[in-house]
Design a protein around this motif. Structure first.
Motif, mmCIF file in Angstrom:
data_model
loop_
_atom_site.group_PDB
_atom_site.id
_atom_site.type_symbol
_atom_site.label_atom_id
_atom_site.label_comp_id
_atom_site.label_asym_id
_atom_site.label_seq_id
_atom_site.Cartn_x
_atom_site.Cartn_y
_atom_site.Cartn_z
ATOM 1 N N SER A 262 -10.032 24.142 45.718
ATOM 2 C CA SER A 262 -8.807 23.772 45.020
ATOM 3 C C SER A 262 -9.131 23.024 43.729
ATOM 4 C CB SER A 262 -7.926 22.916 45.948
ATOM 5 O OG SER A 262 -6.676 22.689 45.343
ATOM 6 N N ILE A 263 -8.415 23.385 42.656
ATOM 7 C CA ILE A 263 -8.668 22.789 41.333
ATOM 8 C C ILE A 263 -7.386 22.156 40.793
ATOM 9 C CG2 ILE A 263 -9.536 23.216 38.997
ATOM 10 C CD1 ILE A 263 -10.808 25.806 40.016
ATOM 11 N N GLU A 264 -7.524 20.920 40.275
ATOM 12 C CA GLU A 264 -6.392 20.214 39.663
ATOM 13 C C GLU A 264 -6.835 19.705 38.295
ATOM 14 O OE1 GLU A 264 -3.054 19.477 40.184
ATOM 15 O OE2 GLU A 264 -3.343 18.428 38.273
ATOM 16 N N ARG A 265 -5.928 19.743 37.303
ATOM 17 C CA ARG A 265 -6.341 19.304 35.966
ATOM 18 C C ARG A 265 -6.207 17.790 35.765
ATOM 19 N NH1 ARG A 265 -1.362 19.368 32.450
ATOM 20 N NH2 ARG A 265 -2.577 19.028 30.572
ATOM 21 N N PHE A 266 -5.362 17.119 36.557
ATOM 22 C CA PHE A 266 -5.230 15.658 36.416
ATOM 23 C C PHE A 266 -6.148 14.949 37.416
ATOM 24 C CE2 PHE A 266 -1.021 16.800 34.631
ATOM 25 C CZ PHE A 266 -1.087 16.071 33.449
ATOM 26 N N GLU A 267 -7.015 14.119 36.883
ATOM 27 C CA GLU A 267 -7.971 13.357 37.706
ATOM 28 C C GLU A 267 -7.249 12.540 38.799
ATOM 29 O OE1 GLU A 267 -11.507 12.444 36.360
ATOM 30 O OE2 GLU A 267 -11.817 11.669 38.384
ATOM 31 N N GLY A 268 -6.176 11.818 38.392
ATOM 32 C CA GLY A 268 -5.477 10.940 39.342
ATOM 33 C C GLY A 268 -4.893 11.730 40.512
ATOM 34 N N LEU A 269 -4.288 12.886 40.208
ATOM 35 C CA LEU A 269 -3.707 13.708 41.279
ATOM 36 C C LEU A 269 -4.813 14.272 42.170
ATOM 37 C CD1 LEU A 269 -0.880 15.703 39.420
ATOM 38 C CD2 LEU A 269 -0.653 13.685 40.880
ATOM 39 N N GLY A 270 -5.892 14.723 41.545
ATOM 40 C CA GLY A 270 -7.012 15.281 42.316
ATOM 41 C C GLY A 270 -7.578 14.260 43.288
ATOM 42 N N ARG A 271 -7.761 13.032 42.796
ATOM 43 C CA ARG A 271 -8.317 11.971 43.658
ATOM 44 C C ARG A 271 -7.339 11.622 44.789
ATOM 45 N NH1 ARG A 271 -12.049 13.535 42.413
ATOM 46 N NH2 ARG A 271 -13.114 13.339 40.448
ATOM 47 N N GLY A 272 -6.055 11.547 44.440
ATOM 48 C CA GLY A 272 -5.038 11.217 45.453
ATOM 49 C C GLY A 272 -4.987 12.270 46.547
ATOM 50 N N ALA A 273 -5.020 13.535 46.130
ATOM 51 C CA ALA A 273 -4.979 14.628 47.107
ATOM 52 C C ALA A 273 -6.218 14.597 47.998
ATOM 53 C CB ALA A 273 -4.895 15.969 46.363
ATOM 54 N N GLU A 274 -7.355 14.344 47.379
ATOM 55 C CA GLU A 274 -8.618 14.297 48.140
ATOM 56 C C GLU A 274 -8.546 13.198 49.208
ATOM 57 O OE1 GLU A 274 -12.099 13.527 45.683
ATOM 58 O OE2 GLU A 274 -13.187 14.970 46.904
ATOM 59 N N ALA A 275 -8.010 12.040 48.817
ATOM 60 C CA ALA A 275 -7.913 10.923 49.771
ATOM 61 C C ALA A 275 -6.989 11.298 50.942
ATOM 62 C CB ALA A 275 -7.384 9.675 49.056
ATOM 63 N N ALA A 276 -5.846 11.924 50.627
ATOM 64 C CA ALA A 276 -4.891 12.299 51.692
ATOM 65 C C ALA A 276 -5.508 13.341 52.625
ATOM 66 C CB ALA A 276 -3.607 12.846 51.065
ATOM 67 N N LEU A 277 -6.212 14.316 52.049
ATOM 68 C CA LEU A 277 -6.793 15.392 52.874
ATOM 69 C C LEU A 277 -7.956 14.859 53.716
ATOM 70 C CD1 LEU A 277 -6.557 18.098 50.097
ATOM 71 C CD2 LEU A 277 -5.399 18.221 52.317
ATOM 72 N N ASN A 278 -8.751 13.952 53.139
ATOM 73 C CA ASN A 278 -9.847 13.351 53.915
ATOM 74 C C ASN A 278 -9.296 12.516 55.065
ATOM 75 O OD1 ASN A 278 -11.857 14.493 52.426
ATOM 76 N ND2 ASN A 278 -12.142 12.729 51.074
ATOM 77 N N ALA A 279 -8.225 11.770 54.777
ATOM 78 C CA ALA A 279 -7.634 10.909 55.818
ATOM 79 C C ALA A 279 -7.127 11.748 56.994
ATOM 80 C CB ALA A 279 -6.495 10.089 55.221
ATOM 81 N N LEU A 280 -6.712 12.991 56.711
ATOM 82 C CA LEU A 280 -6.221 13.863 57.789
ATOM 83 C C LEU A 280 -7.359 14.666 58.434
ATOM 84 C CD1 LEU A 280 -2.856 15.057 56.194
ATOM 85 C CD2 LEU A 280 -3.153 13.464 58.093
ATOM 86 N N GLY A 281 -8.581 14.481 57.923
ATOM 87 C CA GLY A 281 -9.759 15.038 58.600
ATOM 88 C C GLY A 281 -10.134 16.467 58.246
ATOM 89 N N TYR A 282 -9.576 17.010 57.153
ATOM 90 C CA TYR A 282 -9.932 18.395 56.797
ATOM 91 C C TYR A 282 -11.391 18.487 56.346
ATOM 92 C CZ TYR A 282 -5.098 19.653 57.331
ATOM 93 O OH TYR A 282 -3.860 19.872 57.869
ATOM 94 N N GLN A 283 -12.108 19.475 56.873
ATOM 95 C CA GLN A 283 -13.542 19.640 56.590
ATOM 96 C C GLN A 283 -13.822 20.915 55.807
ATOM 97 O OE1 GLN A 283 -16.178 17.667 58.185
ATOM 98 N NE2 GLN A 283 -14.571 16.245 58.743
ATOM 99 N N ASN A 284 -12.827 21.750 55.613
ATOM 100 C CA ASN A 284 -13.064 23.075 55.010
ATOM 101 C C ASN A 284 -12.484 23.199 53.596
ATOM 102 O OD1 ASN A 284 -10.444 22.955 56.002
ATOM 103 N ND2 ASN A 284 -10.370 25.097 56.639
ATOM 104 N N ILE A 285 -12.400 22.044 52.893
ATOM 105 C CA ILE A 285 -11.818 22.049 51.544
ATOM 106 C C ILE A 285 -12.828 21.493 50.546
ATOM 107 C CG2 ILE A 285 -9.978 21.128 50.079
ATOM 108 C CD1 ILE A 285 -8.325 20.703 52.674
ATOM 109 N N LYS A 286 -12.964 22.199 49.412
ATOM 110 C CA LYS A 286 -13.785 21.689 48.319
ATOM 111 C C LYS A 286 -12.876 21.583 47.097
ATOM 112 C CE LYS A 286 -18.453 22.556 46.660
ATOM 113 N NZ LYS A 286 -18.973 21.255 47.018
ATOM 114 N N MET A 287 -12.942 20.449 46.392
ATOM 115 C CA MET A 287 -12.020 20.243 45.284
ATOM 116 C C MET A 287 -12.757 19.854 44.015
ATOM 117 S SD MET A 287 -9.337 17.944 47.420
ATOM 118 C CE MET A 287 -8.276 17.800 46.030
ATOM 119 N N LYS A 288 -12.122 20.164 42.859
ATOM 120 C CA LYS A 288 -12.657 19.614 41.609
ATOM 121 C C LYS A 288 -11.531 19.430 40.598
ATOM 122 C CE LYS A 288 -14.156 23.810 39.152
ATOM 123 N NZ LYS A 288 -15.226 24.457 38.406
#
Ligand code: SAM
Length: 216
Positions: free
Chosen positions: A104-130
């Motif tokens: 998954s790719i996002e152009r805004f750093e803040g949104l990308g980081r926020g999404a990453e934190a939410a997805l990590n907190a829910l335990g997803y292991q099959n997602i790579k983001m930039k």
């Protein structure tokens, strides 16, 4: 607030009556805690039937649109999926429930980081983001079985068609800034078949192969 009840009502009142019927898609909507992807001051709208602001002038799409785009992808548990426009990360979570790997790719750093934190907190292991211009795709991990673009573009970004596997499927809103058509594109023997699904309104896809600047 009883989020589990709101989640159930979202599926029963917004998705099923409008024709969403794929059981795997519906299960993902029953399961994923959408409120965890929404800014805390707007969480009482997390399961409402409209898009909700997530910062940077962007929105998390209406639940029905997320479900419709997901169904259009016809995901299997073997699929490698590319998503352009991570936003809150909610659609990313839906994809991660139904496919093997999600990029998954996002152009805004803040949104990308926020999404990453939410997805990590829910335990997803099959997602790579930039954080990058998603209209360029993600060459390193191409080709993809499925590609979803969750922002509107007047044209199909060329790199995405090149990074789509043979027999692959690309779903995106095609059109001008205030009105687009949700479109499914299938790649067959190197050619592309287009199918129009319905009218829709998305924030613009800003990048080299999308719109050149933010027009809103
Ligand atoms: N699917 C998201 C969700 O569940 O929250 C909503 C996505 S929002 C409608 C569209 C997103 O696309 C925005 O976060 C926007 O910043 C992002 N976007 C626009 N142009 C982009 C680009 N070239 N590359 C990556 N992301 C882009």
């Amino acid at each position: 607030m009883d989020y589990a009840l709101l989640r159930k009502k979202m599926v029963l009142e917004q998705l099923i009556p409008r024709g969403i019927k794929d059981p795997r898609t519906l299960n993902a909507f029953y399961k994923i805690e959408r409120h965890k992807f929404i800014p805390s001051d707007l969480r009482n709208s997390a399961y409402a039937d409209f898009p909700v602001p997530i910062g940077e002038g962007q929105t998390i799409s209406q639940p029905y649109i997320v479900a419709l785009m997901t169904e259009c992808l016809e995901l299997t548990e073997k699929d490698k999926v590319l998503e352009i426009g991570t936003g809150s990360g909610y659609q990313t979570a839906v994809l991660a429930e139904l496919a093997k790997e999600v990029y998954s790719i996002e152009r805004f750093e803040g949104l990308g980081r926020g999404a990453e934190a939410a997805l990590n907190a829910l335990g997803y292991q099959n997602i790579k983001m930039k954080v990058a211009d998603g209209t360029l795709g993600w060459e390193e991990f191409a080709p993809f079985d499925k590609i979803i673009v969750t922002a509107a573009s007047p044209k199909v970004p060329l790199p995405l068609t090149e990074q789509l596997k043979e027999s692959g499927r690309l779903v995106l809103p095609l059109g001008e800034t205030f009105s687009q058509v949700l479109t499914v594109i299938e790649k067959k023997e190197g050619r592309f078949a287009f199918r129009e699904v319905c009218g829709c309104v998305f924030v613009p896809l800003i990048g080299k192969h999308g719109l050149s600047r933010d027009t809103l």
